[in-house]
Design a protein around this motif. Structure first.
Motif, mmCIF file in Angstrom:
data_model
loop_
_atom_site.group_PDB
_atom_site.id
_atom_site.type_symbol
_atom_site.label_atom_id
_atom_site.label_comp_id
_atom_site.label_asym_id
_atom_site.label_seq_id
_atom_site.Cartn_x
_atom_site.Cartn_y
_atom_site.Cartn_z
ATOM 1 N N VAL A 68 24.432 27.645 32.252
ATOM 2 C CA VAL A 68 24.899 28.060 33.580
ATOM 3 C C VAL A 68 25.490 29.453 33.407
ATOM 4 C CG1 VAL A 68 26.448 27.553 35.504
ATOM 5 C CG2 VAL A 68 25.449 25.665 34.181
ATOM 6 N N GLN A 73 26.525 33.835 16.687
ATOM 7 C CA GLN A 73 27.522 32.952 16.065
ATOM 8 C C GLN A 73 27.753 31.689 16.896
ATOM 9 O OE1 GLN A 73 28.396 36.301 16.641
ATOM 10 N NE2 GLN A 73 29.124 37.177 14.720
ATOM 11 N N SER A 84 27.533 33.677 26.688
ATOM 12 C CA SER A 84 26.373 34.574 26.621
ATOM 13 C C SER A 84 25.348 34.135 25.573
ATOM 14 C CB SER A 84 26.842 35.997 26.316
ATOM 15 O OG SER A 84 27.478 36.022 25.053
ATOM 16 N N GLY A 85 25.801 33.395 24.550
ATOM 17 C CA GLY A 85 24.860 32.944 23.533
ATOM 18 C C GLY A 85 24.751 33.901 22.356
ATOM 19 N N THR A 102 20.753 36.891 29.460
ATOM 20 C CA THR A 102 21.587 36.665 28.285
ATOM 21 C C THR A 102 20.800 35.792 27.309
ATOM 22 O OG1 THR A 102 22.518 34.672 29.245
ATOM 23 C CG2 THR A 102 23.725 36.702 29.631
ATOM 24 N N GLY A 162 29.113 30.013 31.351
ATOM 25 C CA GLY A 162 29.759 31.308 31.161
ATOM 26 C C GLY A 162 29.840 31.697 29.705
ATOM 27 N N THR A 195 31.990 29.673 13.035
ATOM 28 C CA THR A 195 33.305 29.425 12.450
ATOM 29 C C THR A 195 34.043 28.346 13.244
ATOM 30 O OG1 THR A 195 34.057 31.379 13.654
ATOM 31 C CG2 THR A 195 33.622 31.656 11.321
ATOM 32 N N LYS A 210 25.719 33.611 35.383
ATOM 33 C CA LYS A 210 25.325 34.398 36.554
ATOM 34 C C LYS A 210 24.331 35.496 36.169
ATOM 35 C CE LYS A 210 29.397 37.378 36.650
ATOM 36 N NZ LYS A 210 30.678 37.632 37.305
ATOM 37 N N ASP A 211 24.236 35.767 34.885
ATOM 38 C CA ASP A 211 23.333 36.827 34.421
ATOM 39 C C ASP A 211 22.119 36.194 33.747
ATOM 40 O OD1 ASP A 211 22.050 38.916 33.220
ATOM 41 O OD2 ASP A 211 23.805 39.626 32.080
ATOM 42 N N PRO A 220 34.403 34.721 6.202
ATOM 43 C CA PRO A 220 35.468 34.785 7.215
ATOM 44 C C PRO A 220 36.686 33.891 6.925
ATOM 45 C CG PRO A 220 33.328 34.482 8.276
ATOM 46 C CD PRO A 220 33.086 34.485 6.804
ATOM 47 N N GLY A 234 33.020 29.569 28.263
ATOM 48 C CA GLY A 234 33.248 30.819 27.550
ATOM 49 C C GLY A 234 34.032 31.797 28.388
ATOM 50 N N LEU A 280 29.387 29.792 38.034
ATOM 51 C CA LEU A 280 29.873 28.498 37.546
ATOM 52 C C LEU A 280 30.985 27.948 38.432
ATOM 53 C CD1 LEU A 280 32.786 28.507 35.710
ATOM 54 C CD2 LEU A 280 31.385 29.987 34.331
ATOM 55 N N PHE A 281 31.738 28.848 39.076
ATOM 56 C CA PHE A 281 32.841 28.389 39.930
ATOM 57 C C PHE A 281 32.321 27.726 41.207
ATOM 58 C CE2 PHE A 281 34.862 31.778 37.412
ATOM 59 C CZ PHE A 281 35.820 30.995 36.800
ATOM 60 N N SER A 340 28.112 37.457 9.407
ATOM 61 C CA SER A 340 27.803 36.347 10.311
ATOM 62 C C SER A 340 26.905 36.780 11.467
ATOM 63 C CB SER A 340 29.093 35.744 10.855
ATOM 64 O OG SER A 340 29.702 36.639 11.755
HETATM 65 C C1 LIG Z 1 32.901 36.333 11.837
HETATM 66 C C2 LIG Z 1 32.667 35.929 13.266
HETATM 67 C C3 LIG Z 1 32.593 34.588 13.557
HETATM 68 C C4 LIG Z 1 32.391 34.166 14.888
HETATM 69 N N1 LIG Z 1 32.324 32.829 15.131
HETATM 70 C C5 LIG Z 1 32.094 32.406 16.409
HETATM 71 C C6 LIG Z 1 32.013 31.012 16.712
HETATM 72 O O1 LIG Z 1 32.176 30.156 15.842
HETATM 73 N N2 LIG Z 1 31.796 30.639 17.993
HETATM 74 C C7 LIG Z 1 31.647 31.550 19.012
HETATM 75 O O2 LIG Z 1 31.440 31.130 20.165
HETATM 76 N N3 LIG Z 1 31.723 32.873 18.755
HETATM 77 C C8 LIG Z 1 31.965 33.317 17.480
HETATM 78 N N4 LIG Z 1 32.087 34.665 17.256
HETATM 79 C C9 LIG Z 1 32.167 35.576 18.425
HETATM 80 C C10 LIG Z 1 30.840 35.948 19.018
HETATM 81 O O3 LIG Z 1 30.357 37.102 18.338
HETATM 82 C C11 LIG Z 1 30.970 36.288 20.523
HETATM 83 O O4 LIG Z 1 31.929 37.310 20.686
HETATM 84 C C12 LIG Z 1 31.390 35.108 21.409
HETATM 85 O O5 LIG Z 1 30.600 33.971 21.115
HETATM 86 C C13 LIG Z 1 31.213 35.450 22.878
HETATM 87 O O6 LIG Z 1 31.802 34.457 23.687
HETATM 88 P P1 LIG Z 1 31.339 34.238 25.201
HETATM 89 O O7 LIG Z 1 29.891 33.938 25.228
HETATM 90 O O8 LIG Z 1 32.265 33.227 25.766
HETATM 91 O O9 LIG Z 1 31.686 35.632 25.890
HETATM 92 P P2 LIG Z 1 30.724 36.771 26.427
HETATM 93 O O10 LIG Z 1 29.756 37.178 25.408
HETATM 94 O O11 LIG Z 1 31.615 37.801 27.005
HETATM 95 O O12 LIG Z 1 29.901 36.060 27.587
HETATM 96 C C14 LIG Z 1 30.450 35.646 28.815
HETATM 97 C C15 LIG Z 1 29.290 35.200 29.714
HETATM 98 O O13 LIG Z 1 29.817 34.630 30.908
HETATM 99 C C16 LIG Z 1 28.969 34.971 31.990
HETATM 100 N N5 LIG Z 1 29.756 34.846 33.216
HETATM 101 C C17 LIG Z 1 30.847 35.574 33.603
HETATM 102 N N6 LIG Z 1 31.310 35.119 34.757
HETATM 103 C C18 LIG Z 1 30.552 34.071 35.139
HETATM 104 C C19 LIG Z 1 30.547 33.199 36.257
HETATM 105 N N7 LIG Z 1 31.464 33.296 37.239
HETATM 106 N N8 LIG Z 1 29.592 32.239 36.323
HETATM 107 C C20 LIG Z 1 28.647 32.123 35.348
HETATM 108 N N9 LIG Z 1 28.603 32.929 34.280
HETATM 109 C C21 LIG Z 1 29.543 33.894 34.165
HETATM 110 C C22 LIG Z 1 28.527 36.386 31.673
HETATM 111 O O14 LIG Z 1 27.315 36.688 32.324
HETATM 112 C C23 LIG Z 1 28.365 36.334 30.141
HETATM 113 O O15 LIG Z 1 27.038 35.985 29.786
HETATM 114 C C24 LIG Z 1 32.264 35.110 15.937
HETATM 115 C C25 LIG Z 1 32.332 36.472 15.618
HETATM 116 C C26 LIG Z 1 32.524 36.883 14.309
HETATM 117 C C27 LIG Z 1 32.587 38.346 14.014
#
Ligand SMILES: Cc1cc2nc3c(=O)[nH]c(=O)nc-3n(C[C@H](O)[C@H](O)[C@H](O)COP(=O)(O)OP(=O)(O)OC[C@H]3O[C@@H](n4cnc5c(N)ncnc54)[C@H](O)[C@@H]3O)c2cc1C
Ligand SMILES: Nc1ncnc2c1ncn2[C@@H]1O[C@H](COP(=O)(O)O)[C@@H](O)[C@H]1O
Lengths: 315, 256
Positions: free
Chosen positions: A284, A270, A266-267, A290, A264, A251, A286-287, B35, A207, A304-305, B13
């Motif tokens: 995996v 969606q 957050s969970g 989450t 990386g 989606t 760092k926080d 969506p 992520g 993760l790196f 969603s």
């Molecule tokens: C209509 C709609 C549909 C959506 N559909 C989807 C979908 O299908 N799939 C989806 O995934 N999202 C979907 N989303 C988006 C969703 O709401 C989130 O924005 C998205 O899932 C967040 O992605 P993320 O976890 O990668 O990023 P973030 O929420 O920013 O999380 C990043 C994480 O990485 C961690 N991190 C950072 N650096 C490091 C490191 N060096 N080592 C370890 N950990 C680290 C942080 O602690 C944080 O927990 C949708 C949103 C909408 C509005």
């Protein structure tokens, strides 16, 4: 009598594991199992299918020309033809990428009810269990009609051997080549040696924590070492680090691997919608605070790196 | 060109879904346009730019409140909306019949755009059923669309980066995928302008829709909460990596 027809998917000339699992599922409640094969039948295929409980194997006898044989509209008419000729009253296929383009076509032509992405199905009672509200709910659905159709989630049921003698038959039909939908090309270049998301035992997903496109290659490298399928959160897709086809979630793809390693990520609700049915989740991050870390089986708090390169080094 | 876009009104969603009994959800959560249907409307607006005297008609089967989803479609560029009002939960066999009848009643379609699936019922099939009722060709999960000389050239995504390219004759039905475009976010003036655009409401009973020869009905529903009890893997990165590998080998048995 519940006569089930099962649309078989092949890979490198062999019946896919996920297709065998679907045969096992159908065998629990159907009186007879008919496998529908699109690629021609070899002794190997016959042996394999009969070992898992198939009574009849039908060669759908599709035309040789790949652009015609692979056109899902052509395949759908062949399945419909076989269903009518053989008086099948239950039709199953995988809810795989190919299945999502084929089964609804068959259902539309037969004007028969269809539930996609079933994790369970009872062919006697005509009920199916599937996810709804983008993976937030599990619904039990009652189908009614002359022919009932089920799209089965890959890996929902593991194959169990149940040998029976099988006979082979060939369909004879003039494939109607539709003029209103022509398959111009089919690009498979990108998948060489890569596991498909829906069918992988292990998925390793990255992520926003990966930070940029170059870093994301860490996920691909790790996936290769683990013989896992690489995947991504929507952020990684929206940032242009990986194509949309890798997105897991509401989606994106819905997956149920044995193990899902979220790096990386957050969970978000969606993201969970696409992977909450994984048998095991390893997070995996760092926080510690989450949603992914709160709702997994193994919490790996850290960078993760530092951790992913270690995994690769130790394998 | 007459461009019809099918838009469904679905729970946001991001909303947590709760049950009120074993079959129905608490529908007091916010509802929005599905969506994938946003991609369909966005594509319709792009087609209209390319073929100027086109008209975009957004069609929805749903409750009275679904009007807000049609309003969103109008703000994104649709010219008119048609709401087929019903309080019933309709399965895809019935939905397709109703949308087919509503489009015929309204006029003739040159192209019908839908989403590749709805995020509430996850049917993945309404587009194919509409196509079969009209006898129009259908593709789904479209990631590119080009219309020239009465033909549509559509690139569809399979998975893992695979695509299929089709050529369809018009009229046709196209299920939009996320790869197709970036949804339009209407500006404030767009929203204001859309308030003047017409939405026609038709009762479902006003359309002569024959019964489908089959059905799919929810008999029970349970929230999919998987309570997991996280165990911590601690130590140096090397120790954590070793423990992950051990778990993959010995517990999950997915690694040799
Ligand atoms: C209509 C709609 C549909 C959506 N559909 C989807 C979908 O299908 N799939 C989806 O995934 N999202 C979907 N989303 C988006 C969703 O709401 C989130 O924005 C998205 O899932 C967040 O992605 P993320 O976890 O990668 O990023 P973030 O929420 O920013 O999380 C990043 C994480 O990485 C961690 N991190 C950072 N650096 C490091 C490191 N060096 N080592 C370890 N950990 C680290 C942080 O602690 C944080 O927990 C949708 C949103 C909408 C509005
Ligand atoms: N009630 C509805 N009103 C308008 N369009 C719908 C409705 N239900 C489904 N659709 C369209 O059909 C597509 C596929 O839906 P489904 O088969 O439910 O996954 C959606 O993305 C919509 O474009």
């Amino acid at each position: 009598m519940k006569q089930a027809g099962i649309v078989i998917e092949m890979e490198n000339g062999r019946v896919k594991e996920t297709s065998l699992g679907m045969i096992t599922l159908a065998g629990r409640t159907a009186d007879s199992l008919t496998a529908m094969v699109m690629s021609g039948i070899t002794d190997d295929i016959t042996d394999h299918l009969s070992e898992y409980g198939v009574h009849t194997i039908v060669d759908l006898s599709l035309p040789d020309a790949p652009e015609i044989r692979r056109n899902p509209a052509v395949q759908a008419t062949a399945v419909v033809h076989a269903a009518r000729e053989l008086k099948l009253d239950r039709i199953l296929g995988l809810s795989s990428p190919e299945g999502k383009d084929l089964l609804p076509r068959v259902a539309a032509l037969l004007d028969a009810p269809l539930i996609m992405d079933c994790v369970d199905a009872d062919l006697k009672t005509g009920t199916a269990t599937t996810s709804q509200y983008s993976g937030k709910m599990m619904a039990k659905i009652q189908l009614t009609g002359e022919i009932l159709m089920f799209g089965v989630r890959p890996n929902a049921v593991l194959p169990e051997s149940k040998p029976v003698p099988a006979k082979t038959i060939a369909m004879t039909m003039d494939a109607v080549v539709p003029e209103n939908i022509i398959l111009l090309s089919r690009d498979e270049a990108d998948t060489e040696g890569r596991q498909s998301l829906a069918e992988a035992d292990i998925i390793i997903a990255g992520g926003r924590g990966l930070k940029n496109k170059d870093n994301f290659s860490l996920i691909f490298d790790c996936a290769e070492k683990l013989n896992a399928a690489p995947a991504a959160s929507r952020v990684a897709v929206d940032e242009g680090w990986v194509p949309y086809a890798f997105q897991v979630g509401q989606t994106g793809e819905k997956v149920s691997p044995q193990v899902y390693i979220a790096c990386g990520i957050s969970g978000s609700i969606q993201h969970f919608a696409g992977m909450k049915t994984a048998k095991m989740i390893i997070a995996v991050n760092k926080d510690e605070n989450t949603a992914m870390m709160a709702n997994c089986d193994y919490q790996v708090q850290g960078d993760l790196f530092a951790i992913l390169p270690e995994i690769m080094r130790q394998l | 060109m007459q461009i019809y876009v099918c838009v469904k009104h679905v729970p946001d969603s991001a909303a947590n879904i709760h049950m009120i009994d074993n079959r129905n959800i608490d529908d007091s959560v916010p509802f929005l346009m599905n969506p994938y249907d946003e991609h369909a409307v966005t594509e319709a607006a792009a087609l209209k730019k390319q073929i100027p005297d086109s008209e975009i008609i957004a069609v929805c089967l749903g409750k009275k409140d679904a009007e807000s989803t049609l309003r969103s479609a109008l703000a994104m560029g649709a010219d008119r909306g048609v709401l087929v009002e019903t309080d019933d939960m309709c399965d895809s066999m019935t939905t397709a019949r109703v949308l087919h009848a509503a489009i015929i009643r309204d006029g003739g379609a040159d192209i019908i755009l839908t989403g590749k699936e709805s995020i509430d019922s996850e049917g993945m099939q309404t587009q194919f059923r509409i196509g079969a009722l009209f006898d129009f060709p259908v593709v789904t999960n479209a990631a590119s669309l080009e219309i020239t000389n009465g033909k549509a050239r559509v690139g569809c995504e399979l998975a893992g980066g695979r695509t299929r390219t089709y050529e369809l004759t018009l009229p046709c039905v196209i299920g939009a995928g996320r790869g197709l475009n970036t949804p339009i976010y209407p500006t404030f003036p767009d929203v204001v302008k859309s308030r003047k655009k017409p939405i026609e409401t038709v009762a479902r009973s006003q359309l002569n829709v024959s019964d489908a020869p089959g059905s799919a009905k929810i008999i029970s529903m349970t929230p999919l909460v998987q309570k997991r009890n996280p165990r911590k893997i601690i130590g140096t990165p090397a120790e954590q990596a070793a423990e992950i590998i051990r778990i993959l080998r010995q517990e999950a048995k997915v690694l040799s």
